[in-house]
Design a protein around this motif. Sequence first.
Motif, PDB file in Angstrom:
ATOM      1  N   SER A  46     -27.426  41.806  14.091  1.00 48.68           N
ATOM      2  CA  SER A  46     -27.747  41.656  15.478  1.00 48.68           C
ATOM      3  C   SER A  46     -27.431  43.035  16.267  1.00 48.68           C
ATOM      4  O   SER A  46     -26.559  43.662  15.972  1.00 48.68           O
ATOM      5  CB  SER A  46     -26.608  40.958  16.196  1.00 48.68           C
ATOM      6  OG  SER A  46     -26.509  39.252  15.550  1.00 48.68           O
ATOM      7  N   SER A  47     -28.321  43.426  17.024  1.00 45.89           N
ATOM      8  CA  SER A  47     -28.521  44.898  17.613  1.00 45.89           C
ATOM      9  C   SER A  47     -28.543  44.490  19.344  1.00 45.89           C
ATOM     10  O   SER A  47     -29.144  43.505  19.587  1.00 45.89           O
ATOM     11  CB  SER A  47     -29.759  45.404  17.297  1.00 45.89           C
ATOM     12  OG  SER A  47     -29.823  45.691  15.812  1.00 45.89           O
ATOM     13  N   TYR A  48     -27.947  45.337  19.936  1.00 40.15           N
ATOM     14  CA  TYR A  48     -27.862  45.060  21.572  1.00 40.15           C
ATOM     15  C   TYR A  48     -27.817  46.518  21.939  1.00 40.15           C
ATOM     16  O   TYR A  48     -27.181  47.482  21.259  1.00 40.15           O
ATOM     17  CB  TYR A  48     -26.342  44.196  21.974  1.00 40.15           C
ATOM     18  CG  TYR A  48     -26.285  44.334  23.316  1.00 40.15           C
ATOM     19  CD1 TYR A  48     -27.010  43.308  23.964  1.00 40.15           C
ATOM     20  CD2 TYR A  48     -25.521  45.115  23.798  1.00 40.15           C
ATOM     21  CE1 TYR A  48     -26.878  43.315  25.364  1.00 40.15           C
ATOM     22  CE2 TYR A  48     -25.458  45.136  25.446  1.00 40.15           C
ATOM     23  CZ  TYR A  48     -26.008  44.083  26.093  1.00 40.15           C
ATOM     24  OH  TYR A  48     -25.714  44.037  27.526  1.00 40.15           O
ATOM     25  N   ALA A  49     -28.724  46.793  23.239  1.00 38.71           N
ATOM     26  CA  ALA A  49     -28.729  47.921  23.603  1.00 38.71           C
ATOM     27  C   ALA A  49     -29.061  47.711  25.254  1.00 38.71           C
ATOM     28  O   ALA A  49     -29.319  46.693  25.651  1.00 38.71           O
ATOM     29  CB  ALA A  49     -29.807  48.559  23.285  1.00 38.71           C
ATOM     30  N   SER A  50     -28.186  48.435  26.062  1.00 37.59           N
ATOM     31  CA  SER A  50     -28.306  48.567  27.166  1.00 37.59           C
ATOM     32  C   SER A  50     -28.214  49.779  28.009  1.00 37.59           C
ATOM     33  O   SER A  50     -27.690  50.783  27.494  1.00 37.59           O
ATOM     34  CB  SER A  50     -27.131  47.521  28.085  1.00 37.59           C
ATOM     35  OG  SER A  50     -25.870  48.195  28.070  1.00 37.59           O
ATOM     36  N   ARG A  51     -28.716  50.013  29.285  1.00 33.89           N
ATOM     37  CA  ARG A  51     -28.857  51.267  29.972  1.00 33.89           C
ATOM     38  C   ARG A  51     -28.296  51.122  31.296  1.00 33.89           C
ATOM     39  O   ARG A  51     -28.589  50.243  31.814  1.00 33.89           O
ATOM     40  CB  ARG A  51     -30.225  51.878  30.051  1.00 33.89           C
ATOM     41  CG  ARG A  51     -30.707  52.050  28.560  1.00 33.89           C
ATOM     42  CD  ARG A  51     -32.067  52.775  28.520  1.00 33.89           C
ATOM     43  NE  ARG A  51     -33.069  52.151  29.357  1.00 33.89           N
ATOM     44  CZ  ARG A  51     -34.355  52.338  29.490  1.00 33.89           C
ATOM     45  NH1 ARG A  51     -35.085  53.318  28.840  1.00 33.89           N
ATOM     46  NH2 ARG A  51     -35.141  51.337  30.124  1.00 33.89           N
ATOM     47  N   THR A  52     -27.658  52.083  31.894  1.00 31.08           N
ATOM     48  CA  THR A  52     -26.958  52.109  33.293  1.00 31.08           C
ATOM     49  C   THR A  52     -27.445  53.515  33.812  1.00 31.08           C
ATOM     50  O   THR A  52     -27.259  54.510  33.284  1.00 31.08           O
ATOM     51  CB  THR A  52     -25.557  51.694  33.180  1.00 31.08           C
ATOM     52  OG1 THR A  52     -25.053  50.915  32.499  1.00 31.08           O
ATOM     53  CG2 THR A  52     -24.916  51.589  34.678  1.00 31.08           C
ATOM     54  N   ALA A  53     -27.892  53.487  35.157  1.00 30.43           N
ATOM     55  CA  ALA A  53     -28.307  54.484  35.856  1.00 30.43           C
ATOM     56  C   ALA A  53     -27.824  54.338  37.186  1.00 30.43           C
ATOM     57  O   ALA A  53     -28.260  53.898  38.077  1.00 30.43           O
ATOM     58  CB  ALA A  53     -29.907  54.705  36.012  1.00 30.43           C
ATOM     59  N   PRO A  54     -26.471  54.873  37.618  1.00 31.82           N
ATOM     60  CA  PRO A  54     -25.887  54.914  38.786  1.00 31.82           C
ATOM     61  C   PRO A  54     -26.546  55.468  39.985  1.00 31.82           C
ATOM     62  O   PRO A  54     -26.590  55.083  40.819  1.00 31.82           O
ATOM     63  CB  PRO A  54     -24.461  55.680  38.488  1.00 31.82           C
ATOM     64  CG  PRO A  54     -24.561  55.872  36.834  1.00 31.82           C
ATOM     65  CD  PRO A  54     -25.768  55.778  36.334  1.00 31.82           C
ATOM     66  N   ASP A  55     -27.304  56.479  39.519  1.00 36.24           N
ATOM     67  CA  ASP A  55     -28.098  57.216  40.662  1.00 36.24           C
ATOM     68  C   ASP A  55     -29.267  56.474  41.214  1.00 36.24           C
ATOM     69  O   ASP A  55     -29.529  56.264  42.444  1.00 36.24           O
ATOM     70  CB  ASP A  55     -28.810  58.509  40.198  1.00 36.24           C
ATOM     71  CG  ASP A  55     -29.679  58.302  39.023  1.00 36.24           C
ATOM     72  OD1 ASP A  55     -30.956  58.582  39.072  1.00 36.24           O
ATOM     73  OD2 ASP A  55     -29.330  57.854  38.075  1.00 36.24           O
ATOM     74  N   ALA A  56     -29.783  55.259  40.362  1.00 43.09           N
ATOM     75  CA  ALA A  56     -30.870  54.701  40.853  1.00 43.09           C
ATOM     76  C   ALA A  56     -30.296  53.288  41.607  1.00 43.09           C
ATOM     77  O   ALA A  56     -30.863  53.072  42.478  1.00 43.09           O
ATOM     78  CB  ALA A  56     -31.415  53.980  39.375  1.00 43.09           C
ATOM     79  N   ILE A  57     -29.032  52.991  41.125  1.00 42.25           N
ATOM     80  CA  ILE A  57     -28.453  52.226  42.110  1.00 42.25           C
ATOM     81  C   ILE A  57     -28.224  52.533  43.500  1.00 42.25           C
ATOM     82  O   ILE A  57     -28.419  51.735  44.336  1.00 42.25           O
ATOM     83  CB  ILE A  57     -27.342  51.694  41.432  1.00 42.25           C
ATOM     84  CG1 ILE A  57     -27.470  50.888  40.040  1.00 42.25           C
ATOM     85  CG2 ILE A  57     -26.328  50.583  42.317  1.00 42.25           C
ATOM     86  CD1 ILE A  57     -26.240  50.621  39.264  1.00 42.25           C
TER      87      ILE A  57
END
Length: 184
Positions: A46-57
């Motif tokens: 099982s593979s899981y990936a996520s990205r977060t961009a605080p500047d975009a928020i």
Amino acid sequence: MTFTQGPIHERSDIIVQSPAAAVVEVPVGGRIAVPAGPVAGGQVRSSYASRTAPDAIIAAIVGLVILVIGLIAIVRNGFGTPLSDSRLEVLGFTHTTVLGLIEIGLGAALLISGATRSRSGEVLFGSALGIAGFVGAVQTESFVESLALESSMAWLAVLAAVVVVLSALMLPRFARNSTTIAQI
């Protein structure tokens, strides 16, 4: 393209590999023994990936607030009279329909830049907001008749622009990948 690039913000993959066929030695002239049940083995990955961009928020929130203020100004003022004649207050600041249209344009551009995670769009439209706000704050008397612009509102626009541009230039973006392998 790597796993952390592209349009997928969160992704999860599950791969099941069946066990290899059982190898059975057959004696010369003997019979083949067939296993009675299923052969244990194989794996689930099982593979899981996520990205977060605080500047975009941050850019999306600032854009949404400006967009909503502009929409409120247009809905209340309407298009029945000349665009710069009708004036009303939105959140304590005087607005005309023209100012509402400008706010809708810049707010929508910042909202789209934040939603698409475009740093260059955040910097471009944040800079445009900052420059327009600074000119409006310094030359308020030039825009009193056409936009009903107030100096305090223009300085708030400059402050919002500084927050958007600095966050786009300085805040890091995060990517998280994890893979688990289970033997079955």
